[in-house]
Scaffold this motif. Sequence first.
Motif, PDB file in Angstrom:
ATOM      1  N   UNK A   1       0.821  -1.227   0.000  1.00 17.70           N
ATOM      2  CA  UNK A   1       0.000   0.000   0.000  1.00 17.70           C
ATOM      3  C   UNK A   1       0.845   1.263   0.000  1.00 17.70           C
ATOM      4  N   UNK A   2       1.901   1.268  -0.819  1.00 16.65           N
ATOM      5  CA  UNK A   2       2.687   2.485  -1.004  1.00 16.65           C
ATOM      6  C   UNK A   2       3.763   2.738   0.029  1.00 16.65           C
ATOM      7  N   UNK A   3       3.976   1.804   0.955  1.00 16.60           N
ATOM      8  CA  UNK A   3       5.020   1.961   1.965  1.00 16.60           C
ATOM      9  C   UNK A   3       5.807   0.671   2.086  1.00 16.60           C
ATOM     10  N   UNK A   4       7.029   0.801   2.594  1.00 18.17           N
ATOM     11  CA  UNK A   4       7.862  -0.360   2.868  1.00 18.17           C
ATOM     12  C   UNK A   4       7.715  -0.757   4.339  1.00 18.17           C
ATOM     13  N   UNK A   5       7.571  -2.057   4.558  1.00 14.16           N
ATOM     14  CA  UNK A   5       7.479  -2.602   5.903  1.00 14.16           C
ATOM     15  C   UNK A   5       8.539  -3.683   6.052  1.00 14.16           C
TER      16      UNK A   5
ATOM     17  N   UNK B   1       7.775   7.037   3.634  1.00 16.22           N
ATOM     18  CA  UNK B   1       7.470   7.311   2.240  1.00 16.22           C
ATOM     19  C   UNK B   1       7.674   6.075   1.403  1.00 16.22           C
ATOM     20  N   UNK B   2       7.920   6.273   0.099  1.00 14.98           N
ATOM     21  CA  UNK B   2       8.082   5.155  -0.815  1.00 14.98           C
ATOM     22  C   UNK B   2       9.536   4.714  -0.985  1.00 14.98           C
ATOM     23  N   UNK B   3      10.452   5.428  -0.359  1.00 16.26           N
ATOM     24  CA  UNK B   3      11.870   5.101  -0.480  1.00 16.26           C
ATOM     25  C   UNK B   3      12.199   3.917   0.412  1.00 16.26           C
TER      26      UNK B   3
END
Length: 528
Positions: free
Chosen positions: A92-96, A118-120
Amino acid sequence: MLNPRIALLTLVGTLAVHAAPTITNPIGEGADPWLTREGDQYVWCQSEGNRGVSLWLADHPGSLGTRHVVWMAPESGPFSKEVWAPEAHFIDGHWYIYFAADDGNNANHLAYALASKGKDPLGPYELHGPFATGEGPDGKSPNIWAIDMTVLELDGKQFAIWSGWDAPGTDRQYLYIAPMKSPVELSGPRVLLCDNADYLWERTEETATSRGLNEGPQILQHDGRTFVVYSCGASWDTTYKLGMLELTGEDPLDPAAWTKFPEPVFRSTEDTFGVGHGSFVTSPDGSEWWHVYHAKRSRNPGWQRAIFAQPFTFTPEGLPDFGQPVVAGSSLPLPSGATSSAISLPFRSNLREKDALEAFAYYGHQQFITQEKDGVHLGVIPAAPVNDYRCGEKLVLRGGDLSDFKASVDIAWVHGERDAGLLFRITEPTVGFDAQKGYFAGILPGQNRVILGKTDGKNWTELAASDLPKKLSGKATLGVTAQGNQLTVSVDGKTLIDFKDDSWSHGSVGLRVVDTHASFHNFSLSKP
């Protein structure tokens, strides 16, 4: 497509893209390798010396790329030690990043998550957890030991799958599943996915009296089918292997919906053993599936391991066919659609700048390399080593395919008096003391001499040697010129070896130490 982060900002010269021919296994040091693909970018994730999390950004599954430490644990507290098996998922647009950690006591291991702002993939990250991986409706009555958490995404829903103890303090590892309220929170109690000893091969010593052990669950989805490939046996021994479950029912929270395969799907051979805890991605052009996993470096009990990568296929019936683990030192074609950087001369790097190491592939234990203000250090003795081993640590230029050139580098010895120097005309580099084909010119300050030799991937042959004209002061400039079969080695501008050899005609250039700690800076390549 090249990752924009692989821009080599500290180089003078130009870079072109060309197809690299092969990769050689193992591709790097490490354990529990996690690799995921997001668009054209491959993201590796590993524990940073059991004290943090590092990510590598790469262009294909046959290369680790360059290490970036994205999170370090605090000095004390419930998640300050034994950071194990992190995995980076883009949801969903984020790194976990899911990982397990404790306070220094393994019995207190619990699962945590880092969420990117963010998306980085390189962060910054915020910590969440621990997850409620225990008993009772709230999962905390009590909370129970958990490691190796991964995420199953199915029909718009998310489920966490992990390896956990059946009760506090038992040291009996099973696979569990629970629904997720969000990527950082479970929404229901855990469910035992399957028994951990349905078959003898799932047991640590593969005997009726040894215990079952299931861990390292990984998701593989293909053509509408969902598999969980898990590790079993003893991670510290040669019995480690992969088993597999398939979701054959509707509800993943129903243990009866999962079918366990009666035979291992990937296991040791005489040459490559202790294999397990892998992950699965497609090649850059999407035409191949690749399996990355770790294997032991020794048949003795322990956790000294390295990372392997190889393609796999699916049978006509739709089942993954992982084949056998490849032999260390063997080469494979580059993943389909992959490209690499090609070096053109002149080429210079002071090795001190932040992005300097992105030009190189590192082959050695991750705790034995650092980058400092005075350059890159190889053979660093870690303060608190974790499953470490020496292997002739080396950095090799990516995409190097040079025949005639001049190379030089400034070297300073920090600890030890063994070899430090230049690799050249190198092909098929991998993890190991002489695990490359090509030449090496090195200085041995303890013997006050300089040597020239060659390796064939397994063995070292000395070709020539010369005494140094004076005792070194702990530092020197080493130079090499290769032109045809003429090989020249100089120290501090004075030619000391002039030798002819036809063994290797072209390849890359790199830096190497042998059982010593040295720093390198002012590395340059030019035409002879």
